[in-house]
Design a protein around this motif. Sequence first.
Motif, PDB file in Angstrom:
ATOM      1  N   GLU A  98       0.823  -1.207   0.000  1.00 40.02           N
ATOM      2  CA  GLU A  98       0.000   0.000   0.000  1.00 40.02           C
ATOM      3  C   GLU A  98       0.858   1.258   0.000  1.00 40.02           C
ATOM      4  OE1 GLU A  98      -3.428   2.146   2.753  1.00 40.02           O
ATOM      5  OE2 GLU A  98      -3.464  -0.018   2.411  1.00 40.02           O
ATOM      6  N   LYS A  99       1.903   1.256   0.799  1.00 34.03           N
ATOM      7  CA  LYS A  99       2.778   2.422   0.899  1.00 34.03           C
ATOM      8  C   LYS A  99       3.405   2.767  -0.445  1.00 34.03           C
ATOM      9  CE  LYS A  99       6.843   4.164   3.361  1.00 34.03           C
ATOM     10  NZ  LYS A  99       7.887   3.853   4.393  1.00 34.03           N
ATOM     11  N   LEU A 100       3.906   1.761  -1.150  1.00 33.25           N
ATOM     12  CA  LEU A 100       4.547   2.001  -2.440  1.00 33.25           C
ATOM     13  C   LEU A 100       3.539   2.428  -3.500  1.00 33.25           C
ATOM     14  CD1 LEU A 100       7.120  -0.942  -2.544  1.00 33.25           C
ATOM     15  CD2 LEU A 100       7.564   1.467  -2.050  1.00 33.25           C
ATOM     16  N   CYS A 227      -5.985  -1.499 -13.356  1.00 32.55           N
ATOM     17  CA  CYS A 227      -6.092  -1.939 -11.969  1.00 32.55           C
ATOM     18  C   CYS A 227      -7.014  -1.006 -11.197  1.00 32.55           C
ATOM     19  CB  CYS A 227      -4.730  -1.927 -11.268  1.00 32.55           C
ATOM     20  SG  CYS A 227      -3.433  -2.859 -12.088  1.00 32.55           S
ATOM     21  N   VAL A 228      -7.824  -1.579 -10.327  1.00 30.08           N
ATOM     22  CA  VAL A 228      -8.583  -0.823  -9.331  1.00 30.08           C
ATOM     23  C   VAL A 228      -8.230  -1.454  -7.997  1.00 30.08           C
ATOM     24  CG1 VAL A 228     -10.846  -0.146  -8.468  1.00 30.08           C
ATOM     25  CG2 VAL A 228     -10.447  -0.273 -10.941  1.00 30.08           C
ATOM     26  N   PHE A 229      -7.455  -0.718  -7.198  1.00 32.87           N
ATOM     27  CA  PHE A 229      -6.962  -1.233  -5.931  1.00 32.87           C
ATOM     28  C   PHE A 229      -7.551  -0.449  -4.745  1.00 32.87           C
ATOM     29  CE2 PHE A 229      -2.730  -2.575  -8.108  1.00 32.87           C
ATOM     30  CZ  PHE A 229      -3.288  -3.789  -8.486  1.00 32.87           C
ATOM     31  N   PRO A 230      -8.606  -0.962  -4.117  1.00 31.34           N
ATOM     32  CA  PRO A 230      -9.116  -0.335  -2.895  1.00 31.34           C
ATOM     33  C   PRO A 230      -8.110  -0.568  -1.755  1.00 31.34           C
ATOM     34  CG  PRO A 230     -10.747  -1.793  -3.901  1.00 31.34           C
ATOM     35  CD  PRO A 230      -9.437  -2.105  -4.525  1.00 31.34           C
ATOM     36  N   LEU A 231      -7.638   0.506  -1.152  1.00 31.31           N
ATOM     37  CA  LEU A 231      -6.684   0.406  -0.054  1.00 31.31           C
ATOM     38  C   LEU A 231      -7.411   0.621   1.270  1.00 31.31           C
ATOM     39  CD1 LEU A 231      -3.736   2.365  -1.721  1.00 31.31           C
ATOM     40  CD2 LEU A 231      -4.238  -0.081  -1.824  1.00 31.31           C
ATOM     41  N   SER A 232      -6.684   0.893   2.339  1.00 31.60           N
ATOM     42  CA  SER A 232      -7.307   1.020   3.656  1.00 31.60           C
ATOM     43  C   SER A 232      -8.182   2.263   3.779  1.00 31.60           C
ATOM     44  CB  SER A 232      -6.241   1.026   4.748  1.00 31.60           C
ATOM     45  OG  SER A 232      -5.325   2.090   4.548  1.00 31.60           O
TER      46      SER A 232
END
Length: 340
Positions: A98-100, A227-232
């Motif tokens: 997530e950080k990157l 890409c669809v990336f749901p994070l926190s």
Amino acid sequence: MDVSNKVKKSKLLKKARERAKKDCCFICGKSCTSFCQSHSIPYFILKNISLNGENYTFYKLLKDNYLFEEEAGNKSAGNFYLICNECDNNFFKDYESEKLLLNGLNNKMMAEIALKNYLKSISKNRIEIELYKHIMANKGFKPSFQYYINLREMDLKEYLINYKKCISIIDKNLKSGFKVMYYKQLDYICPIAFQDTFSLYTDLKGKVINDLYNFDKDISMKYIHICVFPLSAKTIVIMFRHTEDACYKSFENQVKKLSDGEILKLISFIIVNYFEDFYISKSINDDILSNKYIRKVAETIPDIKASSRTEVEKMVLGKKNEINNYKNFVNLLSEEFKIM
């Protein structure tokens, strides 16, 4: 779901996977008796939208679905078994963070995403080839799938070529090779998780990018990755291509002229219209799942409704302007449908 059909499908897939299984890691070539349970979409991404460890699959959108699972647990969602644990741990660590991801994309991260996409596609095509061969050899089944076998073998050849490009970029730590077409951080969590690659037929003005319906084996397909990336607490939306694939320049320039809302609507349409391997949060508004237009678009995937080249060709009439149907589609990535 009809139990007998479900059991029959499960047995067929199990046999196809056994036939497609190799005895060594696809990347490093080392002997492998137990392959890694690789996720086509990073596991931590799936966890961010799941409810009690589960999400809806694409098949939840289909009106008449008797064969396919409508829910998937995070551990089993989008799995493929092609590489060893060591390679799975080493080749994707730059983007499975997530950080990157929040710090933006670099060339190696895009190569890792693309590599994962091609590995999944290689695995899926191998299994489907064996599945179609088994069905044709079984006297209890009538349909001929030689058409699909030929297509899958052509696809495999393309995926292998692009797989090698990704490996070269990662191994040599090259600073170029991929180009970002769109990168956006949304300040909310979208209800969809997605990562895949495909060949776009035309740009937004109807100009052919990939001649998808020309079945000449010498025709080469070019791919874009989405890409669809749901994070926190945020969602990352990504679209990129290989720098050599200049055929996408017109589409890329057209996308740049669109607003973020229009681009997100376009990506929403592409995901539902062209793909099966995406996951939907069970926390989503039920109105979305029952939306007639969304269901209608989901039903257009040729592999689901067609079983021969003739049928596919009938279905692709008018495909030249299909991409512009996004204008009337639902922006599933808008804040309106956020789950948090």
